[in-house]
Scaffold this motif. Sequence first.
Motif, short mmCIF file in Angstrom:
data_model
loop_
_atom_site.label_atom_id
_atom_site.label_comp_id
_atom_site.label_asym_id
_atom_site.label_seq_id
_atom_site.Cartn_x
_atom_site.Cartn_y
_atom_site.Cartn_z
N UNK A 155 39.69 -40.83 -78.67
CA UNK A 155 38.24 -40.77 -78.87
C UNK A 155 37.49 -40.95 -77.58
N UNK A 156 37.99 -41.82 -76.73
CA UNK A 156 37.23 -42.15 -75.53
C UNK A 156 37.44 -41.15 -74.41
N UNK A 157 38.56 -40.47 -74.39
CA UNK A 157 38.89 -39.68 -73.20
C UNK A 157 39.01 -38.18 -73.41
N UNK A 224 38.65 -46.17 -85.26
CA UNK A 224 38.61 -44.86 -85.93
C UNK A 224 39.96 -44.18 -85.81
N UNK A 225 40.87 -44.81 -85.08
CA UNK A 225 42.19 -44.24 -84.87
C UNK A 225 43.23 -45.04 -85.68
N UNK A 317 51.67 -32.92 -87.58
CA UNK A 317 52.53 -32.52 -86.45
C UNK A 317 52.18 -33.24 -85.16
N UNK A 318 51.12 -34.02 -85.19
CA UNK A 318 50.66 -34.66 -83.95
C UNK A 318 51.19 -36.05 -83.71
N UNK A 319 51.99 -36.56 -84.64
CA UNK A 319 52.46 -37.95 -84.49
C UNK A 319 53.71 -38.08 -83.66
N UNK A 320 54.05 -39.32 -83.36
CA UNK A 320 55.32 -39.64 -82.70
C UNK A 320 55.42 -39.10 -81.29
N UNK A 321 54.30 -38.74 -80.68
CA UNK A 321 54.27 -38.11 -79.34
C UNK A 321 55.04 -36.80 -79.35
N UNK A 322 55.18 -36.18 -80.52
CA UNK A 322 55.98 -34.95 -80.61
C UNK A 322 55.47 -33.86 -79.67
N UNK A 354 41.73 -39.27 -85.14
CA UNK A 354 41.33 -38.42 -84.02
C UNK A 354 42.43 -37.42 -83.65
N UNK A 355 43.65 -37.93 -83.66
CA UNK A 355 44.78 -37.08 -83.28
C UNK A 355 44.99 -35.98 -84.31
#
Lengths: 391, 479
Positions: A155-157, A224-225, A317-322, A354-355
Amino acid sequence: MRGKPIFENLKKEALVCARCGYCRVDCPVYEGLGWESASPRAKMEITRKLAFHGKLTEKDIARLFQCTLCGQCRETCSARIDTVSVWLEMRRRIAAGEKGPENMRRLAAAIDETGNTAGDAPENRRLWLEAMDDEAVLKRVGQKAELLYFTGCSGALYPQIYGIPQAFTRILTRSGADFTVLGENESCCGFPLAAAGEPERIRKQAEHNVAAAKELGVRTVVTTCPSCFHAWRDFYPEILGGETPFEVLHASQWLAREIAADRLRLGPVEERVTYHDPCDLGRNSGVFEEPRYVLNQIPGLELVEMECSGSDAACCGGGGNLEAVDPALTEVIAEARLREAEATAAKTVVSGCQQCKRTLQGNARRKKIRLRFADITELVDRSMAAYEANQ
Amino acid sequence: MTAENFDLLKEKLNGRVTDDPFETSFYTRDMASFPGFLVKLMFRVGAELAARPQSEEDVRQLVAYARDNHMAITPRAGGTSAYMNAVPVSGGMVMDLTGLSGLIRLDKERGVAEVWCGTAWSALEKDLNREGFTLCSYPSSAVSSTVGGWFSMEGQGIGSMAWGCFHDLVESAHVILASGEEFDADAAGPRPLSLFAGKEGTLAIVTRLTFKVVPLAEAAYHVSFAAPSAIVAAKIMDMAEKGPVKPFNGHFADRTCLDFQKRMGYEVPEVSGFLVTLSYRGAAADMAACRAYAETIRLKTGVRLCSDETAAEEWEERLYSLRIKRNGPTLLAAEVILPMARLNDFYGRVKKLRQRVSVYGHMMSGQQANVMAQYYADESQTLRYLFYLAKTKKINDAAIACGGRPYGTGVWNTVYLKRSRDPASLAEAREAKERLDPENRMNPGKFYRPPKLMPPALFGLACFAANLGSRVLRIGRRR
């Protein structure tokens, strides 16, 4: 009830695995790649290799990091193995031997050095606030307050996500909440470090963030994350050896509470939406009802569920740094979720992450899928604005 | 096989075939755990190729390739069996059929569905429910096991009490022989459906099946009884079978099974013998009759009814019998088919195993049950584990002595063939194998004969010695 998932140690869990393959059925990675080696059942075989023989090949390691940590396999495991803990511990063991993927190592180093996932200068965490062009909000940075809005790195960056913290800040302001933000003093929650296999490094982040919040006299931390929420609520007490002196809430929980107490005024938003449960908020943290309650309170809003929702919700699909190790797989998983959303005939996909928003939105654009995306805070912000406009 | 041909195949399958040993290695096991040295000593476990067809055309290409290269084919889907039924033991190609998945068509008027073989039962049930339909029966591993897999196995599970064997619900199957010839097999004809049912993929690859489904029931009713003994449990099942409304499903768990659950922290009812659960589904109006009949059963057998929560929980957890595995950590089992009238006799024999054995079963039609006898072991202690493994023979022997037989054959249960199968049907099956697969390329090493290194006499002797050893060394006494 089948009871709580359990994690004892790698050897035990590798032996407990019944190889029934229940874990394969809804695994987004297995679905995306198709090979048995990509299934959680195969990952347990790899776990067995490491636990009993101590050695893994590069291909073994690559498969282990091809995982979104969505927790779907833990939900269906017939032997009640806390598979997510197994995957995290495997990543830790691999990273300890410096065998983890290069991108993961770089990510962990960036967080350690700069306090954020992007490797940006800390002062860049103020950019989203400055973009609001609201002096009153800017003045809140580092002020003593009851409530801390912990923005999180995404969110911040990431400018395409600025809308979420900005929306939530407007809601907080309108509600009259006594709140603060840490600005450049905020550090990554540390959650991505666990996914990178370096949970030991979370301590530094946890100590910094908790000390900063304590200094401001904060009593409630709202994020929010979902990953930040999970880290603050579940990781920090464990790492710091006891309860933290804060109530930790996800924004959807705070919103639900405020709406129930009649402290937020909502106006009409005529839209058909579907809600995407973020894995770290839903399956991994148990928050399913509050976001739906909030959406159902918005006049004119029609909420339709996707085929897989709640504890069965598919990952974005955005989790786990995949994305850091296999962006193509992230795309495949995201597309499957987008097709599900499309099938509901909803105009907008709402999430509380956010992710998730970034992943789904980006992939919809690439695949030319006509859907709009909003965070739950952005919809509530619109609804409150609509109420004000009607006054 | 030439590299050129293989590259061409790869191209045709869009990369869904590989000779990478990393990929093929994950198809070398099923649910059972056997010491690696033992398996390596006896078989050529593992495949040279792993393939993932996503269409019938893909299957054709793969079958043709295997034929031209004289290669064995091991069909595999969920991999949920336990006798190496879907593990390649003669090299060749392992064909992972899970990519052939989904409901092809549903004929609501006739109540039949055509389904791809690699469709998981749980996924199919969801698809059918959306259309207002449901499955007649499904296996107790329905979350991941597949339609084709259950057709190739014995097809007995949840719902079999009401609907009988799954094989009998199938109207037709599309099969592809090792020669490449393909056709629709149905009840009639020179190569009828019954020839392929339950043959564990040793005759052909079944790509799709058409079978009976029914409209969703209006209502359901589950009732659990606390039966003091196996005799009373069998009596309850007998009465249920003959009642005015046949239960959709009947299952039972003995006290040890409940104790194992309790050790895992689950709340279980106080039952001195067996917990017997009947599940009815049907018209809402029929449920009152089911309730009334449950009361009749209670009065006539003098048993206690358990709470509605217990009955509901038993139903909810019907696909999760492995939740007790952690205490092992290995859970060894022998799955058998048993006449219900002999449950007490079987139970008495099993209880002499000098180790706690949990007994759990599903009713089939015709007063028979599909019974799972499970006991704990630890496969990480290889030598002791061999002693534990030998105990399964005692359970299978007990079933055979009671007029039953092991469920499924694969590799390991071939040692019981002569004692447990009707010689005429076995001869017929062998004849069909020679006729339809003369080169013995379809799932070789399974079903028809014991492996050369495991003749029944030698197997019996080894198990006898191991069981004697267990007795002397008191292996399993504290479990």
